[in-house]
Write an enzyme that holds these catalytic residues in place. Structure first.
Site, PDB file in Angstrom:
ATOM      1  CD  GLU A   1      -2.566   1.374   2.613  1.00 14.49           C
ATOM      2  OE1 GLU A   1      -3.009   2.490   2.944  1.00 14.49           O
ATOM      3  OE2 GLU A   1      -2.749   0.347   3.298  1.00 14.49           O
TER       4      GLU A   1
ATOM      5  NE  ARG B   1      -1.193   8.126   5.435  1.00 12.67           N
ATOM      6  CZ  ARG B   1      -1.040   7.263   6.431  1.00 12.67           C
ATOM      7  NH1 ARG B   1       0.050   7.313   7.179  1.00 12.67           N
ATOM      8  NH2 ARG B   1      -1.957   6.359   6.682  1.00 12.67           N
TER       9      ARG B   1
ATOM     10  CE  LYS C   1      -6.822   1.857   6.559  1.00 12.31           C
ATOM     11  NZ  LYS C   1      -5.991   2.756   5.746  1.00 12.31           N
TER      12      LYS C   1
END
Length: 211
Positions: free
Chosen positions: A43, A47, A131
């Site tokens: 993943e 960011r 998630k």
């Protein structure tokens, strides 16, 4: 890479490393080190300014990696990561606009949820692989056990506050396919390009699946 289902993506390894890549020149070597250690599902979060380009490079140069994007929070980002070569997207939360975009996307979305109401919102849009985020903050294993009763067919990747010590207890739960964690890519090891140490961490994480 052929289109994988969310459950195939999450079941490929015990841990999905949550990777905030700051130095683009480390992206491909870091991915190789993790895959070599038995952790194929990656993943890459959005960011950092180079997140999207890191996805593009890893998708092109590390064929054995299952490259996904994290911190996808709107339809525009979902389209951008698909165009960059990601084969899945993970979001910290879910709202109808993103869910509607996911229904038309070429790649699956694995959205973050923290409450039963959010699980039901996901199910309303046909999304049953989720998630749990932020896992430890919202109840962790106790929350997952509670959710299993009414939502026995839903599967989770809990992420947030999980450590190598607590991961096995999560993985033992019937509704958990894998866990997300940032401990596989220590900042110092990445900066020093200590790929052997990262491969060793990946091997230890991969072994959690059979522990």
């Amino acid at each position: 890479m052929s289109l994988l289902t969310p459950r195939e993506i999450l079941s490929a390894g015990a841990v999905i490393p949550v990777m905030a890549i700051h130095d683009l020149d480390t992206a491909v070597d870091l991915a190789h080190a993790l895959v070599e250690g038995g952790i194929p599902t990656l993943e890459i979060t959005l960011r950092t300014p180079v997140g999207l380009e890191a996805i593009r490079r890893i998708a092109k140069e590390v064929p054995d990696a299952i490259v996904g994007a994290g911190t996808v929070i709107n339809p525009e980002q979902l389209q951008a990561v698909a165009d960059a070569g990601a084969v899945f997207a993970i979001s910290p939360g879910l709202h109808p606009t993103l869910a509607e975009a996911a229904a038309d996307s070429s790649i699956p979305l694995i959205p973050g949820v923290a409450t039963p109401s959010e699980v039901q919102l996901a199910l309303e849009f046909g999304i049953d692989t989720l998630k749990l985020f932020p896992a430890e903050a919202v109840g962790g294993k106790a929350m997952l056990k509670a959710l299993y009763g009414p939502y026995a067919d839903v599967r989770f990747c809990p992420t947030g506050g999980i450590t190598p010590a607590t991961a096995p207890d999560y993985l033992a739960l019937p509704n958990v396919l894998c866990v997300g964690g940032s401990w596989l890519t220590p900042k110092t090891a990445v900066q020093n390009r200590d790929w052997a140490s990262i491969t060793k961490l990946a091997q230890e994480a991969a072994a959690l699946k059979t522990a």
